[in-house]
Design a protein around this motif. Structure first.
Motif, PDB file in Angstrom:
ATOM      1  N   ARG A 150       0.842  -1.202   0.000  1.00 27.25           N
ATOM      2  CA  ARG A 150       0.000   0.000   0.000  1.00 27.25           C
ATOM      3  C   ARG A 150       0.872   1.244   0.000  1.00 27.25           C
ATOM      4  O   ARG A 150       1.891   1.311   0.673  1.00 27.25           O
ATOM      5  N   ALA A 151       0.434   2.241  -0.753  1.00 30.18           N
ATOM      6  CA  ALA A 151       1.158   3.513  -0.770  1.00 30.18           C
ATOM      7  C   ALA A 151       0.139   4.623  -0.830  1.00 30.18           C
ATOM      8  O   ALA A 151      -1.037   4.386  -1.126  1.00 30.18           O
ATOM      9  N   ARG A 152       0.566   5.821  -0.551  1.00 29.72           N
ATOM     10  CA  ARG A 152      -0.342   6.956  -0.664  1.00 29.72           C
ATOM     11  C   ARG A 152      -0.806   7.081  -2.107  1.00 29.72           C
ATOM     12  O   ARG A 152      -0.048   6.808  -3.037  1.00 29.72           O
ATOM     13  N   ALA A 153      -2.031   7.534  -2.275  1.00 25.05           N
ATOM     14  CA  ALA A 153      -2.582   7.593  -3.626  1.00 25.05           C
ATOM     15  C   ALA A 153      -1.954   8.711  -4.432  1.00 25.05           C
ATOM     16  O   ALA A 153      -1.988   8.704  -5.650  1.00 25.05           O
ATOM     17  N   HIS A 154      -1.390   9.699  -3.760  1.00 24.80           N
ATOM     18  CA  HIS A 154      -0.873  10.868  -4.472  1.00 24.80           C
ATOM     19  C   HIS A 154       0.626  10.997  -4.265  1.00 24.80           C
ATOM     20  O   HIS A 154       1.149  10.684  -3.214  1.00 24.80           O
ATOM     21  N   SER A 155       1.274  11.499  -5.305  1.00 22.49           N
ATOM     22  CA  SER A 155       2.697  11.742  -5.220  1.00 22.49           C
ATOM     23  C   SER A 155       2.947  13.018  -6.000  1.00 22.49           C
ATOM     24  O   SER A 155       2.372  13.217  -7.067  1.00 22.49           O
ATOM     25  N   ASN A 156       3.764  13.899  -5.462  1.00 20.90           N
ATOM     26  CA  ASN A 156       3.952  15.179  -6.147  1.00 20.90           C
ATOM     27  C   ASN A 156       4.958  15.044  -7.288  1.00 20.90           C
ATOM     28  O   ASN A 156       6.131  14.818  -7.044  1.00 20.90           O
ATOM     29  N   PRO A 157       4.493  15.182  -8.525  1.00 23.83           N
ATOM     30  CA  PRO A 157       5.424  15.008  -9.648  1.00 23.83           C
ATOM     31  C   PRO A 157       6.409  16.163  -9.799  1.00 23.83           C
ATOM     32  O   PRO A 157       7.371  16.057 -10.536  1.00 23.83           O
ATOM     33  N   LEU A 158       6.163  17.267  -9.086  1.00 25.25           N
ATOM     34  CA  LEU A 158       7.045  18.412  -9.247  1.00 25.25           C
ATOM     35  C   LEU A 158       8.274  18.336  -8.342  1.00 25.25           C
ATOM     36  O   LEU A 158       9.236  19.065  -8.543  1.00 25.25           O
TER      37      LEU A 158
ATOM     38  N   PHE B 120      -2.826   6.533 -20.372  1.00 22.66           N
ATOM     39  CA  PHE B 120      -2.932   7.390 -19.188  1.00 22.66           C
ATOM     40  C   PHE B 120      -4.263   7.054 -18.535  1.00 22.66           C
ATOM     41  O   PHE B 120      -5.296   7.626 -18.880  1.00 22.66           O
ATOM     42  N   LEU B 121      -4.259   6.064 -17.664  1.00 22.30           N
ATOM     43  CA  LEU B 121      -5.522   5.561 -17.143  1.00 22.30           C
ATOM     44  C   LEU B 121      -5.718   6.003 -15.700  1.00 22.30           C
ATOM     45  O   LEU B 121      -4.868   5.770 -14.849  1.00 22.30           O
ATOM     46  N   PHE B 122      -6.813   6.638 -15.481  1.00 19.61           N
ATOM     47  CA  PHE B 122      -7.201   7.122 -14.156  1.00 19.61           C
ATOM     48  C   PHE B 122      -6.071   7.874 -13.470  1.00 19.61           C
ATOM     49  O   PHE B 122      -5.622   7.511 -12.391  1.00 19.61           O
ATOM     50  N   PRO B 123      -5.583   8.935 -14.100  1.00 18.58           N
ATOM     51  CA  PRO B 123      -4.514   9.720 -13.464  1.00 18.58           C
ATOM     52  C   PRO B 123      -5.057  10.548 -12.301  1.00 18.58           C
ATOM     53  O   PRO B 123      -6.269  10.746 -12.167  1.00 18.58           O
ATOM     54  N   ASP B 124      -4.115  11.024 -11.507  1.00 23.66           N
ATOM     55  CA  ASP B 124      -4.455  11.869 -10.365  1.00 23.66           C
ATOM     56  C   ASP B 124      -5.180  13.122 -10.872  1.00 23.66           C
ATOM     57  O   ASP B 124      -4.650  13.832 -11.726  1.00 23.66           O
ATOM     58  N   PRO B 125      -6.400  13.410 -10.377  1.00 21.12           N
ATOM     59  CA  PRO B 125      -7.144  14.542 -10.952  1.00 21.12           C
ATOM     60  C   PRO B 125      -6.617  15.923 -10.585  1.00 21.12           C
ATOM     61  O   PRO B 125      -6.852  16.871 -11.319  1.00 21.12           O
ATOM     62  N   HIS B 126      -5.918  16.070  -9.482  1.00 20.28           N
ATOM     63  CA  HIS B 126      -5.400  17.379  -9.053  1.00 20.28           C
ATOM     64  C   HIS B 126      -6.456  18.472  -9.232  1.00 20.28           C
ATOM     65  O   HIS B 126      -6.357  19.315 -10.116  1.00 20.28           O
ATOM     66  N   PHE B 127      -7.449  18.444  -8.363  1.00 21.41           N
ATOM     67  CA  PHE B 127      -8.606  19.323  -8.518  1.00 21.41           C
ATOM     68  C   PHE B 127      -8.282  20.804  -8.417  1.00 21.41           C
ATOM     69  O   PHE B 127      -8.772  21.609  -9.175  1.00 21.41           O
ATOM     70  N   LYS B 128      -7.433  21.162  -7.462  1.00 21.62           N
ATOM     71  CA  LYS B 128      -7.176  22.590  -7.231  1.00 21.62           C
ATOM     72  C   LYS B 128      -6.563  23.228  -8.460  1.00 21.62           C
ATOM     73  O   LYS B 128      -5.665  22.661  -9.071  1.00 21.62           O
ATOM     74  N   GLU B 129      -6.998  24.432  -8.751  1.00 26.32           N
ATOM     75  CA  GLU B 129      -6.478  25.095  -9.941  1.00 26.32           C
ATOM     76  C   GLU B 129      -4.977  25.326  -9.825  1.00 26.32           C
ATOM     77  O   GLU B 129      -4.236  25.252 -10.796  1.00 26.32           O
ATOM     78  N   LYS B 130      -4.551  25.585  -8.599  1.00 26.09           N
ATOM     79  CA  LYS B 130      -3.129  25.811  -8.363  1.00 26.09           C
ATOM     80  C   LYS B 130      -2.309  24.589  -8.758  1.00 26.09           C
ATOM     81  O   LYS B 130      -1.141  24.703  -9.144  1.00 26.09           O
ATOM     82  N   ASN B 131      -2.901  23.422  -8.651  1.00 29.08           N
ATOM     83  CA  ASN B 131      -2.164  22.194  -8.925  1.00 29.08           C
ATOM     84  C   ASN B 131      -2.406  21.624 -10.317  1.00 29.08           C
ATOM     85  O   ASN B 131      -1.973  20.529 -10.616  1.00 29.08           O
ATOM     86  N   HIS B 132      -3.089  22.390 -11.168  1.00 28.22           N
ATOM     87  CA  HIS B 132      -3.395  21.858 -12.499  1.00 28.22           C
ATOM     88  C   HIS B 132      -2.137  21.518 -13.275  1.00 28.22           C
ATOM     89  O   HIS B 132      -2.140  20.619 -14.103  1.00 28.22           O
ATOM     90  N   ARG B 133      -1.042  22.232 -13.001  1.00 24.81           N
ATOM     91  CA  ARG B 133       0.155  21.910 -13.762  1.00 24.81           C
ATOM     92  C   ARG B 133       0.810  20.599 -13.325  1.00 24.81           C
ATOM     93  O   ARG B 133       1.769  20.160 -13.923  1.00 24.81           O
ATOM     94  N   ARG B 134       0.249  19.978 -12.287  1.00 26.67           N
ATOM     95  CA  ARG B 134       0.724  18.642 -11.931  1.00 26.67           C
ATOM     96  C   ARG B 134       0.005  17.556 -12.727  1.00 26.67           C
ATOM     97  O   ARG B 134       0.318  16.382 -12.599  1.00 26.67           O
TER      98      ARG B 134
ATOM     99  N   ASP C 137     -12.481   8.733 -14.142  1.00 26.52           N
ATOM    100  CA  ASP C 137     -13.845   8.720 -13.620  1.00 26.52           C
ATOM    101  C   ASP C 137     -14.244  10.104 -13.112  1.00 26.52           C
ATOM    102  O   ASP C 137     -15.316  10.277 -12.555  1.00 26.52           O
ATOM    103  N   VAL C 138     -13.362  11.104 -13.301  1.00 28.07           N
ATOM    104  CA  VAL C 138     -13.649  12.465 -12.865  1.00 28.07           C
ATOM    105  C   VAL C 138     -14.039  13.286 -14.083  1.00 28.07           C
ATOM    106  O   VAL C 138     -13.239  13.457 -14.995  1.00 28.07           O
ATOM    107  N   GLU C 139     -15.279  13.757 -14.092  1.00 27.78           N
ATOM    108  CA  GLU C 139     -15.780  14.429 -15.290  1.00 27.78           C
ATOM    109  C   GLU C 139     -14.923  15.637 -15.657  1.00 27.78           C
ATOM    110  O   GLU C 139     -14.548  15.832 -16.810  1.00 27.78           O
ATOM    111  N   GLU C 140     -14.571  16.422 -14.647  1.00 32.92           N
ATOM    112  CA  GLU C 140     -13.802  17.643 -14.881  1.00 32.92           C
ATOM    113  C   GLU C 140     -12.459  17.327 -15.552  1.00 32.92           C
ATOM    114  O   GLU C 140     -12.041  17.981 -16.505  1.00 32.92           O
ATOM    115  N   LEU C 141     -11.800  16.274 -15.058  1.00 34.38           N
ATOM    116  CA  LEU C 141     -10.517  15.891 -15.630  1.00 34.38           C
ATOM    117  C   LEU C 141     -10.686  15.328 -17.036  1.00 34.38           C
ATOM    118  O   LEU C 141      -9.872  15.590 -17.931  1.00 34.38           O
TER     119      LEU C 141
END
Lengths: 251, 430
Positions: free
Chosen positions: A22-30, A147-161, A187-191
């Motif tokens: 198990r690992a955290r679902a998110h990882s900061n690509p930056l 690119f299947l089910f990538p991290d959605p990064h909802f916040k606008e600030k994080n869109h570049r991730r 599965d995220v409509e916005e993404l």
């Protein structure tokens, strides 16, 4: 049996058990990376990844990986693709250390248990594909990218991730050959809308027609083969898909 | 609470001095900190810059300056997030472009129709200079995004000699060759190649060409103590020249394994020689760069080879060239050493020249021999003579400036965990 000595492996199937990876679902690509990266595609040692093909009696040395699953997660799609395209070398890329380790063990276990050598052409690397894609693939090397089910990064600030953006599509277009196909699903409509609009904006990609989608055997795997896709199906969720073709381009 | 880490970050960044010579040697420009100083080499007088905006033209350190290859335009940009386009004749500021982030590199297309600049996010922007001409100040324009190095700071931007490609080098190890599109305001999406081979940050790129090979080949310098030669259409590495042996030549006390940083590179036009300014680097981390010197490389364009021709030692140990520029007509190599000193103080700069660089021995000019003489030095350096002791103190600032500019901060495992747990964007836990 060896599987008995490894407590992280299932006794019945001989495969690694996910609960130990198990690992955290998110990882900061930056953030800065602290793992080795090949200096250039020619420095990538394929004999480690595909020992059957790049070993001592190497007949197919000229062969290169053609499919790349970006953010392969637990590797469900790779395993399904391996049987569907037995002659194609494919590689999964994953940023999270533990998850990569799981996929590695899973592939090794499958190689051992299967007799036909079907899983000899699948492998996985731990890397940040948003930064180092050109270090792994040459120009026009790939015919399919996932690119299947990538991290959605909802916040606008994080869109570049987000793993799909017009800028990064430049690099994906570079490693894809003309006619190569890029598969995205979420599965995220916005993404989903974001990924589609990025691909539509990019001059080097065109959308596949409905007929082409229906006749492509890979398209239905996008949902059914991946762990994330199965989870969405279990919960009766909706998925948003964008499949585009890299076109020849003269600027 | 995280005090230590926070303090280290607020420490002011120092900027190395830069120099650029007009392509036909009409003028020479240097910058140190926020000061831009230009000297007219034809009339032998300091140039006063005319800028409509109030106060100083640049309010923070200038990080990039460059003449257009036609010699009509000059661009300056830096930490104040402004890119200024100047007329290289009248020295009026013709256009001021405001960037969202601090600017690290700038380039002007050979036909003077576009200016490109790179920001701290690794994004390259393009501005159409249509309608720019003498004495007419254009309304402030906004850049349009051209391409993006994902999260790596761009160290150098360059157009290919034929104008077909734009090249960008970054602080990871990449050089990206992108087709410069006809409709550049829609972005440059077609990547021609990546030049991969450097194992450290790339500091500088330039083209070497001669009449036979007008297309030219690319040369790059890096923190991995090598200079490399590339074919940009395929991205293939043609030759690598390790310049670290030259440091042994310069310094006798050999103890640690030497790693050298190539800080600037310039090609000697229509010849196959390139001068390289190097700095020695011990290991990797802060306070690591030690001296010095100029290395002349021979580049055989038909055989695709690089070789060291000679090492030029500059008398007086405290002169560390931070930037070099070559003037074709007089065949003089201009060098500058210096760094800004905190936010407002411009710090010390020293300008030196080498004549007859290809000849043996090439000579470092004395101050009296410099074209423009003491008037030039007084204007560009701020004062004529600088004592050796002041220069050696400044040399320390120069080393610090080059280090912080190029070398990524390295944290130990422990320190990294600490920083992760003390992020200031994290909500405080009860």
């Amino acid at each position: 049996m060896e599987s008995e000595t490894k407590p992280t492996f299932s006794k019945s199937t001989g495969l690694p058990r996910k609960r130990f990876y198990r690992a955290r679902a998110h990882s900061n690509p930056l953030s800065d990376s602290h793992f080795p990266i090949p200096i250039s595609p020619s420095h990538l040692d394929f004999s480690l990844h595909f020992p059957k093909f790049f070993g001592a009696n190497n007949e197919e040395v000229s062969k290169k990986a053609e499919f790349a699953d970006i953010g392969c997660g637990f590797g469900g799609l790779l395993i399904s693709l391996a049987t569907l395209f037995p002659d194609t070398l494919m590689i999964g890329m994953e940023l999270r250390d533990k998850v990569t380790e799981y996929v590695k063990e899973r592939i090794l276990a499958l190689r051992k248990s299967s007799s036909g050598g079907q899983y000899e052409k699948v492998s996985v690397v731990r890397t940040n594909s948003m930064k180092y894609i050109p270090n792994y693939f040459e120009k026009g090397q790939l015919s399919k990218m996932f690119f299947l089910f990538p991290d959605p990064h909802f916040k606008e600030k994080n869109h570049r991730r987000r793993v799909i953006s017009v800028d990064l599509l430049d690099e994906y277009a570079y490693v894809l050959r003309a006619g190569g196909i890029i598969y995205t699903i979420t599965d995220v409509e916005e993404l989903g809308e974001w990924m589609r609009s990025c691909l539509e904006k990019h001059p080097m990609f065109e959308s596949l027609t409905q007929d082409e989608l229906d006749s492509d055997p890979v398209v239905e795997l996008l949902c059914s083969a991946t762990e994330e896709g199965q989870k969405v199906a279990r919960n009766g969720g909706q998925t948003f898909r964008a499949v585009f073709r890299r076109i020849a381009y003269v600027s | 609470m995280d005090i230590e880490g926070g303090e280290r970050q607020t420490k002011h960044e120092v900027a190395p001095a830069l120099i650029s010579v007009h392509p036909f040697q009409k003028s020479v420009a240097i910058t140190v900190g926020s000061a831009l100083r230009v000297f007219d080499l034809i009339e032998n007088r300091p140039v006063s810059l005319v800028d409509e905006s109030d106060g100083p033209s640049h309010k923070d350190s200038i990080r990039a300056i460059r003449y257009g290859s036609s010699g009509k335009l000059f661009a300056s940009a830096g930490d104040d997030k402004l890119v200024k386009i100047w007329s290289a004749d009248s020295w009026h500021c013709l256009n001021t472009i405001s960037s969202e982030k601090r600017v690290t590199a700038v380039a002007i297309s050979s036909d003077d129709s576009y200016v490109c600049y790179a920001d701290k996010f690794g994004v390259v922007w393009v501005v159409d200079l249509d309608g720019i001409n003498e004495g007419k100040v254009l309304p402030s324009k906004k850049g349009v995004q051209l391409l993006c190095h994902y999260c790596s700071i761009i160290t150098s931007l360059e157009f290919s000699p034929d104008g077909r490609y734009i090249l960008s080098s970054d602080r990871d190890f990449k050089i990206r060759v992108t087709v410069f599109p006809k409709k550049s305001l829609q972005g440059a999406h077609e990547i021609q190649s990546f030049c991969l081979g450097h194992t450290e940050f790339v500091t500088c790129i330039t083209f070497v060409q001669n009449p036979e090979f007008a297309q030219g080949y690319l040369m790059s310098g890096s923190g991995d103590s090598s200079v490399r030669l590339w074919d940009i259409t395929t991205g293939s590495l043609l030759d690598t020249c390790d310049v670290s042996p030259t440091v042994k030549h310069l310094e006798s006390n050999e103890s640690e394994p030497t790693q050298v940083t190539v800080t600037d590179i310039c090609a000697l036009p229509n010849s196959s020689l390139a001068a390289v300014s190097i700095q020695r680097q011990v290991c990797f981390v802060l306070a690591c760069i030690r001296f010095q010197g100029i290395v002349l490389l021979h580049c055989d364009l038909s055989a695709h080879t690089l070789s060291i021709t000679k090492v030029i030692k500059i008398p007086g140990g405290s002169f560390i060239p931070t930037s070099i520029s070559f003037s074709t007509s007089t065949r003089l190599l201009w060098m500058v050493s210096g760094a800004s000193n905190g936010s407002n103080h411009p710090g010390y700069t020293r300008v030196r020249l080498i004549s007859r660089i290809e000849a043996e021995p090439s000579s470092v000019l004395e101050d009296e021999q410099v074209p423009g003489g003491t008037t030039l030095l007084e204007h560009l350096q701020g004062k004529v003579s600088i004592e050796e002791s002041v220069m050696s103190a400044a040399a320390e600032a120069v080393r610090a400036a080059m280090c912080s500019l190029m070398v990524k901060k390295q944290y130990s495992e422990e320190n990294r965990e600490f920083r992760k747990n003390n992020r200031n964007d994290k909500k405080p836990t009860q």
